[in-house]
Write an enzyme that holds these catalytic residues in place. Structure first.
Site, PDB file in Angstrom:
ATOM      1  N   ASP A  74      85.198 -20.404  -0.793  1.00  0.00           N
ATOM      2  CA  ASP A  74      84.251 -19.383  -1.327  1.00  0.00           C
ATOM      3  C   ASP A  74      83.488 -18.601  -0.232  1.00  0.00           C
ATOM      4  O   ASP A  74      83.639 -19.090   0.978  1.00  0.00           O
ATOM      5  CB  ASP A  74      83.071 -20.496  -2.012  1.00  0.00           C
ATOM      6  CG  ASP A  74      82.312 -21.538  -1.106  1.00  0.00           C
ATOM      7  OD1 ASP A  74      83.286 -22.067  -0.168  1.00  0.00           O
ATOM      8  OD2 ASP A  74      81.193 -21.640  -1.143  1.00  0.00           O
ATOM      9  N   GLU A 132      81.048 -24.310  -0.479  1.00  0.00           N
ATOM     10  CA  GLU A 132      80.593 -24.583   0.801  1.00  0.00           C
ATOM     11  C   GLU A 132      79.529 -24.051   1.332  1.00  0.00           C
ATOM     12  O   GLU A 132      78.513 -24.509   1.944  1.00  0.00           O
ATOM     13  CB  GLU A 132      81.532 -24.673   1.963  1.00  0.00           C
ATOM     14  CG  GLU A 132      81.232 -25.007   3.162  1.00  0.00           C
ATOM     15  CD  GLU A 132      80.574 -24.352   4.177  1.00  0.00           C
ATOM     16  OE1 GLU A 132      79.950 -24.696   5.138  1.00  0.00           O
ATOM     17  OE2 GLU A 132      80.430 -23.113   4.069  1.00  0.00           O
TER      18      GLU A 132
HETATM   19 ZN    ZN Z   1      82.231 -21.097   6.408  1.00  0.00          ZN
END
Ligand code: ZN
Length: 362
Positions: A74, A132
């Site tokens: 992401d 994340e």
């Molecule tokens: Zn990162």
């Protein structure tokens, strides 16, 4: 329609292809689908598993050691910086756009190695995970830890976060506390009848101003701690002596201390103040004395440096696995509109890891 990715292509071109599949946190379906399809087709020697938008792949060759390579798929929200742009050419080629630094360059290197290293010196586990860049409770790696813990096992974890192609070892811990002072409200025209909670915070601010943060050397890496006021609130109205003041403090601490020890240190420092712990995240020791980690340091040929921010490296360290950050890109460009990576750094990271991961025949 799924984008098809050529994993055997130059990792620089693979980076460009990954960047052009947008994957803002929570919206990684297209990219995770493309990664899964490409691994299934182009890396048939790997055992595959999928959990949500996290794709996992590993060898099972019975090697004496296992290396885990993890990268998040992401990105932060796009900021008018897609599709990918290129400047320069050849050795000076630079890729610009959301995710070039954080961290599709690292993902591309790992995907390329997953498909092209046939005879690894270690067993390999690749983890391409989601979410994340948002709240920790949604982090794909955290979900794997709960649902598929055996996939995280290994002797060394390499997290492909941008590190300028230098090994960044361990990471500092972080915690936030709140100090609270109480007073007594009164009209400011008769201030002597009250007690000013904001004034009562002055000694704490003074301590912060005078505080000398530690610098700690571990395994040749220097960690510089920090203790900073990050927020202060208090006051009721323009003519009222305030009865409460809250000061929020962020402490970044070297990994020779646990979060609990760091909190104890602050309790001593701010003795006499009402202190509440808001949140804590443990740091991670560099762990460079472990044999597999030493081999990586040798392959990289440079001096490892301390990671000052918090990354998912700490998750592996908490499981007792030495972990480092190693990836292309300048970390200070991460999350900026001007995110860009030099193609040379992507090539460098791929070469170092190929040297480290391949079985050497001598
Ligand atoms: Zn990162």
């Amino acid at each position: 329609m799924t984008t098809s990715l050529d994993l055997t292509a130059d990792p620089v071109e693979l980076t460009a292809a990954l960047v052009d599949v947008p994957s803002v946190s929570g919206d990684e379906d297209a990219l995770a689908g493309a990664v899964k399809a490409a691994l299934a087709e182009q890396a048939p020697h790997l055992e595959l598993a999928v959990s949500g938008n996290t794709v996992l792949a590993r060898t099972n060759l019975g090697r004496p050691s296992r290396v885990v390579l993890a990268g998040h798929l992401d990105t932060v929200p796009i900021n008018d910086n897609l599709p990918l742009r290129r400047t320069g050419a050849g050795g000076d080629l630079v890729l610009h756009g959301c995710g070039t630094v954080d961290m599709k360059g690292g993902d591309a290197v790992f995907l390329h190695l997953a498909a092209t290293i046939a005879e690894p010196a270690h067993d390999l586990t690749f983890i391409f995970y989601d979410c994340e860049e948002i709240e920790a409770s949604r982090n794909g790696l955290g979900r794997i830890e709960r649902d598929l813990p055996e996939w995280l096992r290994g002797d060394l974890a390499i997290v492909g976060e941008p590190s300028n192609g230098v090994i960044e070892a361990g990471c500092q811990g972080t915690l936030r506390i709140e100090l609270r002072t109480k007073g007594i409200r009164a009209h400011t025209a008769r201030a002597w009848m009250g007690e000013n909670a904001i004034h009562a915070m002055a000694p704490a601010l003074h301590k912060l101003d005078e505080y000398e943060p530690r610098e700690v050397d571990i395994d040749g890496c220097r960690y510089r701690e920090g203790l900073q006021a990050v927020k202060i609130t208090g006051g009721v109205a323009g003519n009222v002596v305030p009865d409460e003041c809250v000061l929020t403090i962020n402490h970044r601490f070297a990994p020779d201390r646990t979060a609990a020890q760091a909190v104890d240190h602050l309790r001593v420092l701010f003795e006499g103040f009402e202190l509440t712990v808001v949140d804590t995240a443990e740091g991670a020791l560099p762990g460079l004395s472990a044999p597999t980690a030493r081999q990586l340091v040798e392959a990289a040929g440079g001096t490892p440096v301390a990671k000052l921010g918090w990354t998912d490296v700490a998750r592996f360290a908490a499981l007792g696995i030495p972990a480092v950050n190693f990836g292309p890109g300048d970390p200070t460009l991460a999350h900026t509109q001007q995110e860009h990576v030099a193609a040379g750094q992507i090539t460098h990271c791929a070469e170092v890891l190929r040297r480290f991961l391949s079985r050497v025949s001598r």
